[in-house]
Design a protein around this motif. Structure first.
Motif, PDB file in Angstrom:
ATOM      1  N   LYS A 113      45.411  44.692  44.301  1.00  0.00           N
ATOM      2  CA  LYS A 113      46.732  44.080  44.457  1.00  0.00           C
ATOM      3  C   LYS A 113      46.800  42.901  45.455  1.00  0.00           C
ATOM      4  O   LYS A 113      47.872  42.445  45.438  1.00  0.00           O
ATOM      5  N   ILE A 114      45.720  42.271  46.137  1.00  0.00           N
ATOM      6  CA  ILE A 114      45.762  41.236  46.778  1.00  0.00           C
ATOM      7  C   ILE A 114      45.931  40.236  46.072  1.00  0.00           C
ATOM      8  O   ILE A 114      45.651  40.133  45.080  1.00  0.00           O
ATOM      9  N   ILE A 115      47.015  39.441  46.624  1.00  0.00           N
ATOM     10  CA  ILE A 115      47.418  38.150  46.072  1.00  0.00           C
ATOM     11  C   ILE A 115      46.800  36.926  46.725  1.00  0.00           C
ATOM     12  O   ILE A 115      46.947  36.507  47.752  1.00  0.00           O
ATOM     13  N   THR A 116      46.041  36.217  45.642  1.00  0.00           N
ATOM     14  CA  THR A 116      45.592  34.955  46.185  1.00  0.00           C
ATOM     15  C   THR A 116      45.157  33.833  45.140  1.00  0.00           C
ATOM     16  O   THR A 116      44.981  34.296  44.026  1.00  0.00           O
ATOM     17  N   PRO A 117      45.476  32.740  45.312  1.00  0.00           N
ATOM     18  CA  PRO A 117      45.331  31.561  44.392  1.00  0.00           C
ATOM     19  C   PRO A 117      43.888  31.257  44.385  1.00  0.00           C
ATOM     20  O   PRO A 117      43.509  30.578  43.423  1.00  0.00           O
ATOM     21  N   ASP A 118      43.114  31.378  45.366  1.00  0.00           N
ATOM     22  CA  ASP A 118      41.797  31.007  45.622  1.00  0.00           C
ATOM     23  C   ASP A 118      40.724  31.869  44.449  1.00  0.00           C
ATOM     24  O   ASP A 118      40.731  33.315  44.448  1.00  0.00           O
ATOM     25  N   LYS A 119      40.275  31.494  43.494  1.00  0.00           N
ATOM     26  CA  LYS A 119      39.427  31.894  42.647  1.00  0.00           C
ATOM     27  C   LYS A 119      38.429  32.589  42.840  1.00  0.00           C
ATOM     28  O   LYS A 119      37.894  33.792  42.557  1.00  0.00           O
ATOM     29  N   LYS A 120      37.830  32.075  43.969  1.00  0.00           N
ATOM     30  CA  LYS A 120      36.473  32.920  44.630  1.00  0.00           C
ATOM     31  C   LYS A 120      37.141  34.217  45.454  1.00  0.00           C
ATOM     32  O   LYS A 120      36.324  35.276  44.997  1.00  0.00           O
ATOM     33  N   MET A 121      38.150  34.134  45.997  1.00  0.00           N
ATOM     34  CA  MET A 121      38.853  35.283  46.522  1.00  0.00           C
ATOM     35  C   MET A 121      39.113  36.159  45.564  1.00  0.00           C
ATOM     36  O   MET A 121      38.855  37.473  45.650  1.00  0.00           O
ATOM     37  N   GLN A 122      39.961  35.853  44.438  1.00  0.00           N
ATOM     38  CA  GLN A 122      39.978  36.641  43.380  1.00  0.00           C
ATOM     39  C   GLN A 122      39.014  37.529  42.728  1.00  0.00           C
ATOM     40  O   GLN A 122      39.033  38.692  42.749  1.00  0.00           O
ATOM     41  N   LEU A 123      37.601  36.615  42.792  1.00  0.00           N
ATOM     42  CA  LEU A 123      36.583  37.107  42.164  1.00  0.00           C
ATOM     43  C   LEU A 123      36.180  38.307  42.969  1.00  0.00           C
ATOM     44  O   LEU A 123      35.322  39.377  42.691  1.00  0.00           O
ATOM     45  N   GLU A 124      36.138  38.066  44.361  1.00  0.00           N
ATOM     46  CA  GLU A 124      35.581  38.929  45.310  1.00  0.00           C
ATOM     47  C   GLU A 124      36.419  40.197  45.476  1.00  0.00           C
ATOM     48  O   GLU A 124      35.880  41.370  45.422  1.00  0.00           O
ATOM     49  N   ASN A 125      37.860  40.021  45.435  1.00  0.00           N
ATOM     50  CA  ASN A 125      38.580  41.151  45.409  1.00  0.00           C
ATOM     51  C   ASN A 125      38.530  42.048  44.118  1.00  0.00           C
ATOM     52  O   ASN A 125      38.473  43.247  44.346  1.00  0.00           O
ATOM     53  N   LYS A 150      37.428  40.845  33.494  1.00  0.00           N
ATOM     54  CA  LYS A 150      38.231  40.156  34.275  1.00  0.00           C
ATOM     55  C   LYS A 150      37.299  39.137  35.273  1.00  0.00           C
ATOM     56  O   LYS A 150      37.369  38.106  35.495  1.00  0.00           O
ATOM     57  N   ILE A 151      36.206  40.218  35.556  1.00  0.00           N
ATOM     58  CA  ILE A 151      35.069  39.471  36.647  1.00  0.00           C
ATOM     59  C   ILE A 151      34.450  38.466  35.886  1.00  0.00           C
ATOM     60  O   ILE A 151      34.229  37.360  36.577  1.00  0.00           O
ATOM     61  N   LYS A 152      34.091  38.585  34.784  1.00  0.00           N
ATOM     62  CA  LYS A 152      33.304  37.460  34.053  1.00  0.00           C
ATOM     63  C   LYS A 152      34.176  36.333  33.671  1.00  0.00           C
ATOM     64  O   LYS A 152      33.681  35.192  34.037  1.00  0.00           O
ATOM     65  N   ASP A 170      33.320  32.488  35.332  1.00  0.00           N
ATOM     66  CA  ASP A 170      33.179  31.392  34.591  1.00  0.00           C
ATOM     67  C   ASP A 170      34.169  30.281  35.171  1.00  0.00           C
ATOM     68  O   ASP A 170      34.056  29.290  35.060  1.00  0.00           O
ATOM     69  N   GLU A 171      35.356  30.770  35.527  1.00  0.00           N
ATOM     70  CA  GLU A 171      36.565  29.934  36.084  1.00  0.00           C
ATOM     71  C   GLU A 171      35.982  29.208  37.433  1.00  0.00           C
ATOM     72  O   GLU A 171      36.253  28.072  37.571  1.00  0.00           O
ATOM     73  N   SER A 172      35.332  30.164  38.362  1.00  0.00           N
ATOM     74  CA  SER A 172      34.878  29.643  39.701  1.00  0.00           C
ATOM     75  C   SER A 172      34.007  28.553  39.422  1.00  0.00           C
ATOM     76  O   SER A 172      33.531  27.896  40.434  1.00  0.00           O
ATOM     77  N   LYS A 173      33.030  28.528  38.235  1.00  0.00           N
ATOM     78  CA  LYS A 173      31.949  27.463  38.111  1.00  0.00           C
ATOM     79  C   LYS A 173      32.334  26.229  37.718  1.00  0.00           C
ATOM     80  O   LYS A 173      31.707  25.327  37.817  1.00  0.00           O
TER      81      LYS A 173
END
Length: 579
Positions: free
Chosen positions: A515-527, A569-571, A575-578
């Motif tokens: 449920k954590i909301i963030t525009p940062d792709k790396k943080m999204q991946l981590e969460n 979603k993680i995959k 891909d997006e973070s790269k």
């Protein structure tokens, strides 16, 4: 006639001597049963004399008198043997008394001793863990007493038997028989409770209290506490009128005792001890009343959550018997019964009245069970306090007010958690941590629901993320209390109930990280990765422990779906973070 009077006078002297030794017994650490053994010797000697007298007696009425006295003597020897833990001897003497009295049980000279002997056998077999046999004797005792009363005869006490017809104390025998019958009901309540027949146990508890009132044979504080405790059986059966009546009676009795205490003459030490006991038990009665209010709120919510109201179940025989036999006490309780409703609630206004009553009772209980003196009980009261805010929030329609109520709930729990030492109160601290995790999750859900219908504001997103992290921290704190200090792992040999709560914490953690909301792709991946890890841990617990999977079927199904979707979603995020 002169010879009979002389014999009775001699027997009475010996009997009273034996009785006095037991009544005035003082605890001797070296010889704790000294007086009991002396009393037993006198009674055994008296038994021998009575048996010889009976052999030499031809007059039927005289024989009945001597048999009655012998029955009392054998019964009292049995009681002493039971007290000093000579179980086999106790059985022998009590059965001798029963056998002797059986043929004349409906005679005025016999009935009191007969009922008491049956009671003593009931107690003895209960101590020996044979509750079925105990019930057999106690039910026989109840039947015998009620059967005798139908004859319209006046029962005689042992001292009536020792005297002449002119010396009979009018009404004393009836009072003695009624008190013995009250004890029968009291023992039946205990034994039915031991065999988990709670309906029958509740019935006999109520009848015991009612009879004690009618006979004016009770200790006020003890009676009040028993009435308040019994109320919890009734409200668990949705019998709110009966439950409230018992609680009101308990409050009435405590108020009456308080007035009597002020006027009673006693030493300072005696008054201090009496006041301490009064305050302690008043707090316990207040807690019972608070539990009643909490039950109304909890069950009202459950009823409203159901898609449609269940049809009324047929009343089983014992339930009907409770309603039929448990008439109200002959006390004016209107003032006390007006303090809270005796029905489930539907609206916020009605729920608020119950909430305020519960709050009042919990506040009074907290005065006695302070954090300094009774930390464990104080923490339990605070948990109940938090629950009533949660329940009231359910009935509130305005999201802002809901959040404030949950905030009050969280503040209460946080305050007591910071003051408890986990070394000494680990179990309570765990409960508080878990409850706080749920509280912040509830606040989060309110904020997320508002987000669906309102324009997204940075402050709203910040509040959502703050609540996510607060809830996550509490569930992690909870989970970490189980980790081995050396390995950092949670042992798998915990009790299944504890493992279930740890599993549930992981389910909540999986949900919160997602449920954590963030525009940062790396943080999204981590969460998202953290969400998957905790969901996977939950699945592992369910697959290792079938009991957990069965108890949490809904969560298990949701998590299985999430564990299939999240890797995709993680995959995608990887891909997006790269890029």
């Amino acid at each position: 006639m002169t010879i009979l009077k002389e014999k009775l006078s001699d027997f009475k002297e010996k009997f009273e001597q034996a009785q006095k030794l037991v009544d005035e017994c003082k605890v001797d650490t070296l010889e704790p049963y000294k007086n009991h053994y002396k009393s037993k010797e006198i009674l055994i000697d008296l038994e021998v004399k009575l048996e010889k007298t009976i052999e030499q007696t031809e007059n039927e009425q005289d024989l009945l008198v001597f048999r009655a006295i012998l029955g009392y003597v054998q019964k009292d020897i049995g009681k002493i043997c039971s007290f000093v833990e000579e179980t086999n001897q106790a059985k022998i003497y009590l059965n001798k008394s029963l056998e002797l009295l059986e043929g004349n049980k409906n005679e005025p000279e016999i009935i009191i001793c007969y009922v008491d002997t049956l009671n003593q056998l009931g107690i003895l077999w209960s101590k020996l863990q044979d509750n079925e046999k105990s019930l057999e004797y106690l039910l026989k005792s109840e039947k015998a007493a009620n059967s005798f009363k139908k004859f319209g005869k006046q029962p005689l006490t042992i001292f009536d038997i020792f005297g002449t017809s002119d010396e009979i104390e009018k009404g004393k025998g009836k009072e003695c028989l009624e008190k013995n019958l009250t004890l029968t009901f009291f023992y039946l309540a205990q034994v039915y409770g031991a065999v988990s027949n709670l309906e029958a146990s509740g019935l006999y508890c109520h009848l015991t209290l009612k009879r004690q009132l009618e006979l004016e044979d009770y200790e006020p504080v003890e009676w009040a506490l028993n009435a308040a405790t019994l109320s919890q059986f009734y409200f668990a059966k949705n019998m709110l009128k009966q439950s409230r009546h018992l609680l009101a009676a308990a409050n009435y009795m405590m108020g009456k005792y308080s007035d009597e205490l002020e006027q009673k003459e006693m030493s300072e030490d005696q008054r201090a001890a009496a006041m301490e006991n009064f305050k302690h038990r008043s707090a316990d009665v207040d807690l019972c009343f608070a539990k009643y209010c909490i039950y109304i709120l909890t069950t009202s919510i459950e009823r409203l959550m159901q898609e449609k109201e269940e049809s009324h179940k047929e009343t089983d025989p014992i339930q009907f018997q409770i309603n039929e036999n448990c008439e109200k006490f002959n006390l004016d309780l209107s003032l006390y019964e007006r303090e809270v409703v005796d029905d489930f609630v539907l609206t916020f206004e009605d729920a608020k009245e119950v909430f305020l009553a519960a709050q009042s009772y919990l506040n009074k209980a907290k005065e006695y069970y302070s954090l300094e003196n009774e930390a464990s009980q104080h923490a339990r009261i605070v948990q109940d306090y938090a629950h009533i805010f949660k329940h009231l929030a359910f009935f509130e329609d305005e999201p802002g007010v809901q959040s404030k109520l949950h905030k009050r709930r969280a503040d209460q729990l946080e305050e007591v958690l910071t003051q408890l030492n986990p070394t000494y109160y680990m179990n309570i601290c765990r409960e508080l941590m878990f409850e706080l995790g749920l509280t912040y999750s509830d606040m989060l859900d309110i904020k997320c629901d508002l987000l669906k219908f309102n324009e997204v504001q940075p402050t709203a997103l910040s509040k959502i993320n703050t609540l996510c992290h607060k809830a996550i921290n509490k569930f992690k704190e909870f989970e970490n209390t189980y980790r081995d200090k050396k390995t950092g792992e949670i042992p798998d040999n915990l009790d299944v109930d504890e493992l279930q709560v740890v599993a549930c914490a992981n389910f909540n953690l999986g949900r919160l990280y997602y449920k954590i909301i963030t525009p940062d792709k790396k943080m999204q991946l981590e969460n998202t990765s953290s969400s998957y890890k905790h969901y996977k841990t939950f699945i592992d617990y369910c697959e290792k422990h079938q009991t957990i999977a069965e108890r949490m079927k809904g969560e298990y199904g949701v998590t299985k779906n999430m564990c299939e979707l999240l890797p995709l979603k993680i995959k995608k995020l990887m891909d997006e973070s790269k890029q």
